[in-house]
Design a protein around this motif. Structure first.
Motif, PDB file in Angstrom:
ATOM      1  N   ALA A 178       9.381  -3.104  -3.831  1.00 41.51           N
ATOM      2  CA  ALA A 178       8.158  -3.905  -3.801  1.00 41.51           C
ATOM      3  C   ALA A 178       8.392  -5.253  -3.132  1.00 41.51           C
ATOM      4  CB  ALA A 178       7.638  -4.095  -5.226  1.00 41.51           C
ATOM      5  N   TRP A 179       9.537  -5.867  -3.406  1.00 40.46           N
ATOM      6  CA  TRP A 179       9.844  -7.166  -2.813  1.00 40.46           C
ATOM      7  C   TRP A 179       9.958  -7.051  -1.289  1.00 40.46           C
ATOM      8  CZ3 TRP A 179       9.076 -11.904  -3.547  1.00 40.46           C
ATOM      9  CH2 TRP A 179       9.874 -12.919  -3.010  1.00 40.46           C
ATOM     10  N   HIS A 180      10.579  -5.962  -0.827  1.00 42.36           N
ATOM     11  CA  HIS A 180      10.675  -5.720   0.612  1.00 42.36           C
ATOM     12  C   HIS A 180       9.281  -5.568   1.228  1.00 42.36           C
ATOM     13  CE1 HIS A 180      12.155  -4.122   4.415  1.00 42.36           C
ATOM     14  NE2 HIS A 180      11.401  -3.051   4.263  1.00 42.36           N
ATOM     15  N   ALA A 181       8.397  -4.838   0.557  1.00 38.91           N
ATOM     16  CA  ALA A 181       7.033  -4.650   1.071  1.00 38.91           C
ATOM     17  C   ALA A 181       6.289  -5.976   1.133  1.00 38.91           C
ATOM     18  CB  ALA A 181       6.283  -3.654   0.196  1.00 38.91           C
ATOM     19  N   SER A 210       3.327  -7.450  -9.188  1.00 41.72           N
ATOM     20  CA  SER A 210       4.266  -8.357  -9.857  1.00 41.72           C
ATOM     21  C   SER A 210       4.989  -9.240  -8.851  1.00 41.72           C
ATOM     22  CB  SER A 210       5.284  -7.551 -10.667  1.00 41.72           C
ATOM     23  OG  SER A 210       4.663  -6.773 -11.663  1.00 41.72           O
ATOM     24  N   MET A 211       5.418  -8.657  -7.743  1.00 43.12           N
ATOM     25  CA  MET A 211       6.159  -9.416  -6.748  1.00 43.12           C
ATOM     26  C   MET A 211       5.257 -10.370  -5.961  1.00 43.12           C
ATOM     27  SD  MET A 211       9.287  -9.086  -7.056  1.00 43.12           S
ATOM     28  CE  MET A 211      10.700  -8.072  -7.496  1.00 43.12           C
ATOM     29  N   LEU A 212       4.009  -9.982  -5.737  1.00 47.32           N
ATOM     30  CA  LEU A 212       3.066 -10.903  -5.082  1.00 47.32           C
ATOM     31  C   LEU A 212       2.875 -12.155  -5.930  1.00 47.32           C
ATOM     32  CD1 LEU A 212       0.403  -8.360  -3.787  1.00 47.32           C
ATOM     33  CD2 LEU A 212       1.730  -9.915  -2.347  1.00 47.32           C
ATOM     34  N   LYS A 213       2.728 -11.973  -7.229  1.00 51.40           N
ATOM     35  CA  LYS A 213       2.543 -13.134  -8.101  1.00 51.40           C
ATOM     36  C   LYS A 213       3.821 -13.958  -8.176  1.00 51.40           C
ATOM     37  CE  LYS A 213      -0.779 -13.959  -9.469  1.00 51.40           C
ATOM     38  NZ  LYS A 213      -1.951 -14.576  -8.782  1.00 51.40           N
ATOM     39  N   ALA A 214       4.990 -13.292  -8.155  1.00 47.19           N
ATOM     40  CA  ALA A 214       6.254 -14.025  -8.147  1.00 47.19           C
ATOM     41  C   ALA A 214       6.399 -14.845  -6.873  1.00 47.19           C
ATOM     42  CB  ALA A 214       7.432 -13.063  -8.289  1.00 47.19           C
ATOM     43  N   ALA A 215       5.807 -14.361  -5.781  1.00 51.05           N
ATOM     44  CA  ALA A 215       5.859 -15.069  -4.501  1.00 51.05           C
ATOM     45  C   ALA A 215       4.841 -16.206  -4.437  1.00 51.05           C
ATOM     46  CB  ALA A 215       5.629 -14.094  -3.351  1.00 51.05           C
ATOM     47  N   GLY A 216       4.014 -16.343  -5.459  1.00 46.70           N
ATOM     48  CA  GLY A 216       3.058 -17.437  -5.501  1.00 46.70           C
ATOM     49  C   GLY A 216       1.717 -17.146  -4.877  1.00 46.70           C
ATOM     50  N   LEU A 235      -6.216  -4.726  13.902  1.00 44.32           N
ATOM     51  CA  LEU A 235      -5.495  -4.591  12.645  1.00 44.32           C
ATOM     52  C   LEU A 235      -4.008  -4.351  12.918  1.00 44.32           C
ATOM     53  CD1 LEU A 235      -7.974  -2.244  10.741  1.00 44.32           C
ATOM     54  CD2 LEU A 235      -7.847  -4.740  10.652  1.00 44.32           C
ATOM     55  N   GLU A 236      -3.187  -4.846  12.026  1.00 46.72           N
ATOM     56  CA  GLU A 236      -1.742  -4.651  12.136  1.00 46.72           C
ATOM     57  C   GLU A 236      -1.316  -3.658  11.058  1.00 46.72           C
ATOM     58  OE1 GLU A 236       2.419  -7.197  11.710  1.00 46.72           O
ATOM     59  OE2 GLU A 236       0.511  -8.249  12.005  1.00 46.72           O
ATOM     60  N   LEU A 237      -0.635  -2.603  11.462  1.00 42.67           N
ATOM     61  CA  LEU A 237      -0.236  -1.536  10.549  1.00 42.67           C
ATOM     62  C   LEU A 237       1.281  -1.484  10.483  1.00 42.67           C
ATOM     63  CD1 LEU A 237      -1.441   0.790   8.825  1.00 42.67           C
ATOM     64  CD2 LEU A 237      -1.282   2.240  10.852  1.00 42.67           C
ATOM     65  N   ARG A 238       1.813  -1.660   9.271  1.00 44.40           N
ATOM     66  CA  ARG A 238       3.257  -1.637   9.069  1.00 44.40           C
ATOM     67  C   ARG A 238       3.612  -0.592   8.012  1.00 44.40           C
ATOM     68  NH1 ARG A 238       5.998  -7.599   9.159  1.00 44.40           N
ATOM     69  NH2 ARG A 238       5.303  -8.188  11.247  1.00 44.40           N
ATOM     70  N   PHE A 239       4.803  -0.045   8.119  1.00 45.28           N
ATOM     71  CA  PHE A 239       5.278   0.938   7.148  1.00 45.28           C
ATOM     72  C   PHE A 239       6.570   0.415   6.527  1.00 45.28           C
ATOM     73  CE2 PHE A 239       2.536   3.151  10.032  1.00 45.28           C
ATOM     74  CZ  PHE A 239       1.886   4.100   9.256  1.00 45.28           C
ATOM     75  N   ALA A 240       6.626   0.417   5.190  1.00 51.08           N
ATOM     76  CA  ALA A 240       7.761  -0.170   4.474  1.00 51.08           C
ATOM     77  C   ALA A 240       8.573   0.920   3.788  1.00 51.08           C
ATOM     78  CB  ALA A 240       7.266  -1.183   3.445  1.00 51.08           C
ATOM     79  N   LEU A 241       9.890   0.816   3.894  1.00 50.01           N
ATOM     80  CA  LEU A 241      10.792   1.746   3.214  1.00 50.01           C
ATOM     81  C   LEU A 241      11.998   0.972   2.710  1.00 50.01           C
ATOM     82  CD1 LEU A 241      11.810   4.658   2.492  1.00 50.01           C
ATOM     83  CD2 LEU A 241      12.989   4.605   4.697  1.00 50.01           C
TER      84      LEU A 241
END
Length: 386
Positions: A152-155, A181-187, A319-325
């Motif tokens: 999640a943090w990587h995404a 959770s990680m979005l909120k941790a990032a502020g 639009l920008e489309l990204r894929f996270a792994l």
């Protein structure tokens, strides 16, 4: 040692030889291991996943007819070292590790390869260089969530979400909840979460989502606060007129330099950042159709089937489309310390625990979104129902 082995989608509990750590490797006693969505996929779609992996250059992914010990989200304690180790930590030290080991110079994914048995077992082998001590007395339960939290943090980092931007999380299963959770941790100040399941919406709120939407009753895009003036392509064209009119009022201003500077700095109109955490056909196209112009879309959900979308829609809106792994070792370490420092609370994700004999029941329970998010395995527990 006891371990849960899967072959042709069927689990059985076996007594396997104690693993022997190779050069640069460490043997650990498993304290807890999470059941990941990838494990659910690997059980039933191993051959498809293996073909996809081979097409990208990794040819050691498990096959359905092989006998494999799953499990790559784990915490444990140091037992023994293989040859050539630096022996950084004492026996009994709580640790976590990236789920990847080397054999004969080749990387193998722990819990997803016959060469790297996973942590649905009493013990597992890890690479010393990829191992990290658990800080601040973090519990074994919470430490075991380092791996999914690192995903999640990587995404979130790939999304490059500004604190003042709106972030949408579409799908509130385990990975969607971790992203919240990680979005909120990032502020990030405004997180809008969307899911059909009442239970998952409840968990999204607990994880910190500011607005939670049932998409059957309300559009997440309509529920978000309206910020700025960019809601459609017409707004972007109008902004271009207004900007040029203002710039042309300044005598002798080389206005084109203003545009060049804006491009260099990444300034200009921007939409929200959207995290697709569902992973079923049709979702990407739905998001492309509904997303505001200039949005950035990060695909985190793993769709195992072919999908279709309309590129022209994305082009018209830029639009920008990204894929996270996955994640890198630094992000894994960041996730561990965010958990240990109390900046992220993973407790809402943990909805059950079973022993090795309860894995079959746990997989069945995870098929329904109404009760469970993340079920942990405790190899010492007699529990057979989560």
């Amino acid at each position: 040692m006891r371990a849960a082995v899967v072959t042709n989608t069927e689990f059985r509990i076996e007594d396997l030889p104690t693993p022997t750590p190779g050069p640069g490797q460490v043997l650990i006693n498993v304290s807890r291991c999470g059941i990941c969505g990838s494990d659910l996929h690997a059980r039933t779609h191993a051959d498809e996943m293996a073909e996809l992996a081979a097409a990208t250059g990794y040819d050691r992914f498990m096959r359905s007819d092989q006998s494999v010990v799953l499990g790559h989200e784990f915490s444990g304690e140091i037992v023994d070292y293989g040859p050539g180790c630096r022996k950084r930590w004492r026996t009994g030290t709580p640790v976590v590790a990236l789920p990847i080991v080397r054999h004969d110079g080749q990387p193998n994914l722990t819990g997803l390869s016959t060469a790297a048995p996973g942590a649905y077992a009493e013990q597992v082998v890890v690479q010393e260089s990829m191992t990290m001590p658990v800080p601040n007395g973090l519990s074994a339960e919470h430490a075991a969530l380092t791996e999914p939290m690192a995903v999640a943090w990587h995404a979130v980092r790939m999304g490059r979400v500004g604190k003042g931007q709106i972030a949408f999380v579409i799908g509130c299963g385990p990975i969607g909840l971790a992203v919240i959770s990680m979005l909120k941790a990032a502020g990030v100040r405004t997180v809008v979460a969307s899911d059909f399941s009442p239970r998952r919406r409840e968990l999204a709120t607990t994880c910190g989502a500011d607005i939670v939407v049932d998409p059957a009753a309300e559009s997440p895009w309509d529920a978000a606060p309206k910020r700025g003036r960019i809601n459609g392509v017409t707004d972007i064209l109008s902004l271009g007129f207004d900007t040029m009119e203002r710039l042309r009022r300044v005598p002798n201003l080389p206005w084109w330099y203003v545009f060049r500077l804006a491009h260099t700095l990444g300034a200009g109109p921007a939409g929200p950042v959207i995290f697709e955490c569902v992973g079923v056909p049709g979702i990407i196209d739905q998001i492309l159709t509904a997303a505001p112009p200039r949005s950035r879309i990060v695909v985190v959900g793993v769709c195992m089937e072919p999908d279709r979308f309309h590129p022209a829609m994305a082009i018209n809106k830029e639009l920008e489309l990204r894929f996270a792994l996955g994640y890198d070792p630094g992000e894994f370490r960041d996730a561990l310390h965010l958990l240990a420092d109390g900046k992220v609370n993973p407790a809402p994700l943990i909805t059950g625990t079973v022993g090795l004999d309860g894995i079959e029941n746990a997989f069945t329970a995870l098929g329904s979104p109404e009760q469970h998010a993340k079920i942990l395995i405790d190899p010492t527990s007699p529990a057979i129902t989560p």
